[in-house]
Design a protein around this motif. Structure first.
Motif, PDB file in Angstrom:
ATOM      1  N   VAL A  49      65.285  55.277  -5.911  1.00  0.00           N
ATOM      2  CA  VAL A  49      65.231  55.742  -7.295  1.00  0.00           C
ATOM      3  C   VAL A  49      64.518  54.708  -8.161  1.00  0.00           C
ATOM      4  CG1 VAL A  49      66.605  56.422  -9.300  1.00  0.00           C
ATOM      5  CG2 VAL A  49      67.340  57.086  -6.997  1.00  0.00           C
ATOM      6  N   ASN A 107      60.756  54.637  -7.721  1.00  0.00           N
ATOM      7  CA  ASN A 107      60.039  55.787  -8.266  1.00  0.00           C
ATOM      8  C   ASN A 107      59.447  55.488  -9.639  1.00  0.00           C
ATOM      9  OD1 ASN A 107      60.626  57.238  -6.004  1.00  0.00           O
ATOM     10  ND2 ASN A 107      62.222  58.498  -6.923  1.00  0.00           N
ATOM     11  N   ARG A 108      60.100  54.598 -10.409  1.00  0.00           N
ATOM     12  CA  ARG A 108      59.571  54.287 -11.737  1.00  0.00           C
ATOM     13  C   ARG A 108      58.249  53.527 -11.629  1.00  0.00           C
ATOM     14  NH1 ARG A 108      62.263  49.635 -10.666  1.00  0.00           N
ATOM     15  NH2 ARG A 108      61.847  47.798 -11.956  1.00  0.00           N
ATOM     16  N   SER A 136      58.748  70.704  -4.071  1.00  0.00           N
ATOM     17  CA  SER A 136      60.046  70.076  -4.283  1.00  0.00           C
ATOM     18  C   SER A 136      61.096  71.163  -4.347  1.00  0.00           C
ATOM     19  CB  SER A 136      60.063  69.270  -5.582  1.00  0.00           C
ATOM     20  OG  SER A 136      61.370  68.791  -5.852  1.00  0.00           O
ATOM     21  N   LYS A 176      66.259  70.054  -6.556  1.00  0.00           N
ATOM     22  CA  LYS A 176      66.608  68.665  -6.824  1.00  0.00           C
ATOM     23  C   LYS A 176      65.835  67.789  -5.852  1.00  0.00           C
ATOM     24  CE  LYS A 176      71.324  69.652  -8.421  1.00  0.00           C
ATOM     25  NZ  LYS A 176      72.772  69.381  -8.220  1.00  0.00           N
ATOM     26  N   GLY A 206      63.878  63.490  -5.265  1.00  0.00           N
ATOM     27  CA  GLY A 206      63.281  62.287  -5.813  1.00  0.00           C
ATOM     28  C   GLY A 206      61.980  62.529  -6.539  1.00  0.00           C
ATOM     29  N   SER A 207      61.213  63.530  -6.104  1.00  0.00           N
ATOM     30  CA  SER A 207      59.937  63.820  -6.758  1.00  0.00           C
ATOM     31  C   SER A 207      60.137  64.251  -8.203  1.00  0.00           C
ATOM     32  CB  SER A 207      59.188  64.917  -5.999  1.00  0.00           C
ATOM     33  OG  SER A 207      58.944  64.530  -4.672  1.00  0.00           O
ATOM     34  N   ILE A 242      62.614  63.298 -10.067  1.00  0.00           N
ATOM     35  CA  ILE A 242      62.972  62.080 -10.800  1.00  0.00           C
ATOM     36  C   ILE A 242      61.709  61.313 -11.180  1.00  0.00           C
ATOM     37  CG2 ILE A 242      64.140  59.845 -10.616  1.00  0.00           C
ATOM     38  CD1 ILE A 242      66.173  61.185  -8.769  1.00  0.00           C
ATOM     39  N   THR A 243      60.766  61.222 -10.239  1.00  0.00           N
ATOM     40  CA  THR A 243      59.499  60.557 -10.529  1.00  0.00           C
ATOM     41  C   THR A 243      58.775  61.255 -11.673  1.00  0.00           C
ATOM     42  OG1 THR A 243      59.325  59.932  -8.191  1.00  0.00           O
ATOM     43  CG2 THR A 243      57.332  59.734  -9.530  1.00  0.00           C
ATOM     44  N   GLN A 272      60.136  63.018 -14.097  1.00  0.00           N
ATOM     45  CA  GLN A 272      60.851  62.722 -15.341  1.00  0.00           C
ATOM     46  C   GLN A 272      60.506  61.326 -15.855  1.00  0.00           C
ATOM     47  OE1 GLN A 272      64.911  63.307 -14.150  1.00  0.00           O
ATOM     48  NE2 GLN A 272      64.741  65.537 -14.116  1.00  0.00           N
ATOM     49  N   MET A 273      60.415  60.366 -14.933  1.00  0.00           N
ATOM     50  CA  MET A 273      60.053  59.006 -15.339  1.00  0.00           C
ATOM     51  C   MET A 273      58.638  58.963 -15.898  1.00  0.00           C
ATOM     52  SD  MET A 273      61.737  56.841 -12.207  1.00  0.00           S
ATOM     53  CE  MET A 273      63.513  56.489 -12.181  1.00  0.00           C
TER      54      MET A 273
END
Length: 380
Positions: free
Chosen positions: A219, A222-223, A237, A240, A242-243, A245-246, A248-249
């Motif tokens: 996580v 990913n930032r 994806s 839900k 990790g992609s 989350i990336t 969103q970041m």
């Protein structure tokens, strides 16, 4: 500035209690460098106003963490690893502006982390043939249209490794951001690709040697994937992952986000479809969508750079078919009514000709009675 000393003091700083990313970034911004912080370790008021007593107490033990930092520097020097602190000119400048940027990055490779154009490509570990094929075609086209673009991903199974390998095949540099130290490769199956990348891109991490690929590290990494690039592209994806989350970041850093649409019945397209539906990502169907949205190249330049039909294909086309193909080739897609207006041919003739081109696998029908050249056919 002595960058070895700056690296040493930054390494020690990352291990000091009471100093997390937020405080570390603020202190370095105020002091100007980790070296200046070290010089003021016994009285932080020299570099920052009203330091908390607990923080000042932590800094009085700064020297205790230097031996461990020295060991890490020795390891780096033995294994051709370079460190980029936030004061280093080769630290990724796009990442530098992020509020939670790492204080230090470790890099093994030969590419410039500050190229003119850089894109992160992420997606499901359970990539389908649809996603893998699009990823391959997208990167091939980027290499043709914008040949010095840096491709960034995370070396994971699925879309990540597909992006790295496609970039290598297309002659583009590619960087993997890792969730562990540079003394290992995870997953181990990707070691050969990682080795190739060290000579055509590189491996990047914020973690020191000995750090294992723990779940939360992914996580965190990913930032970096999102922050060091101009745009993030999500190719497949679930609802839900990790992609997302990336993505969103990337949004939080005011970066552009793109997503590949898919059928509503496909589980691995639901995350992308949701991003597009919520207007959190722009729909991407080709490299041209990316380059024009980013203002990296004019659409007319893209059309002019597209190769014409292969000579062996031309004899298979009638004059009307050739005429329609040349018109369609200048646009991402075009409606049948526009073809009627541009050619002066009757609607039935245009319709029948398009049907023949579909049968020859040269054009495809899209929504809204729009047609485009098929990306996977010989003309692309």
């Amino acid at each position: 500035m002595d960058y070895r000393d700056e690296t040493l003091y930054t390494l020690a700083l990352t291990h000091l209690p009471q100093v997390g990313l937020a405080i570390g970034n603020r202190l370095i911004d105020e002091a100007g460098s980790a070296t200046a912080l070290y010089a003021s370790r016994h009285d932080l008021r020299q570099v920052t106003a009203n330091p908390m007593p607990r923080l000042q107490e932590a800094f009085t033990h700064f020297d205790d963490y230097l031996p461990e930092a020295e060991r890490e520097l020795d390891y780096m020097e033995r294994h051709d690893i370079v460190a980029y602190t936030k004061t280093h000119p080769q630290y990724p400048h796009r990442l530098h502006s992020c509020h939670d940027a790492p204080l230090i990055l470790f890099f093994c490779g030969n590419t410039d982390l500050n190229p003119r154009h850089t894109v992160s490509i992420v997606g499901s570990r359970k990539a389908t043939p649809y996603g893998r094929d699009f990823c391959q075609q997208l990167i091939d086209d980027i290499a043709h249209l914008m040949p010095h673009t840096l491709i960034v991903s995370g070396l994971a199974y699925g879309i990540d490794i597909c992006a790295h390998r496609a970039a290598l095949e297309a002659g583009l540099d590619t960087v993997a951001v890792l969730a562990h130290g540079l003394d290992r490769i995870y997953p181990a199956n990707h070691r050969t690709t990682a080795s190739q990348m060290a000579h055509h891109g590189g491996l990047l991490t914020e973690y020191t040697s000995g750090t294992t690929p723990d779940r939360m590290n992914f996580v965190q990494r990913n930032r970096i994937v999102a922050g060091m690039t101009d745009a993030t592209i999500v190719i497949e994806s679930g609802e839900k992952g990790g992609s997302l989350i990336t993505a969103q970041m990337a949004q939080s850093y005011n970066r552009d986000v793109f997503a590949l649409p898919g059928r509503v019945t496909d589980a691995m397209s639901r995350g992308c479809n949701n991003l597009i539906d919520r207007q959190e990502a722009m729909m991407i169907q080709s490299a041209a969508d990316l380059l024009t949205a980013m203002n990296w190249v004019e659409k007319s330049d893209i059309a002019a750079s597209q190769p014409t039909l292969f000579p062996e294909l031309l004899p298979q086309l009638t004059p009307d078919e050739q005429r329609l193909v040349e018109i369609i080739r200048t646009a991402d897609s075009i409606q049948i009514n526009s073809l009627v207006a541009q050619t002066g041919l009757p609607y039935p003739t245009i319709s029948a000709t398009l049907y023949e081109l579909e049968c020859k696998d040269i054009v495809e029908l899209m929504g809204g009675a729009r047609y485009r050249l098929k990306p996977t056919s010989a003309h692309s």
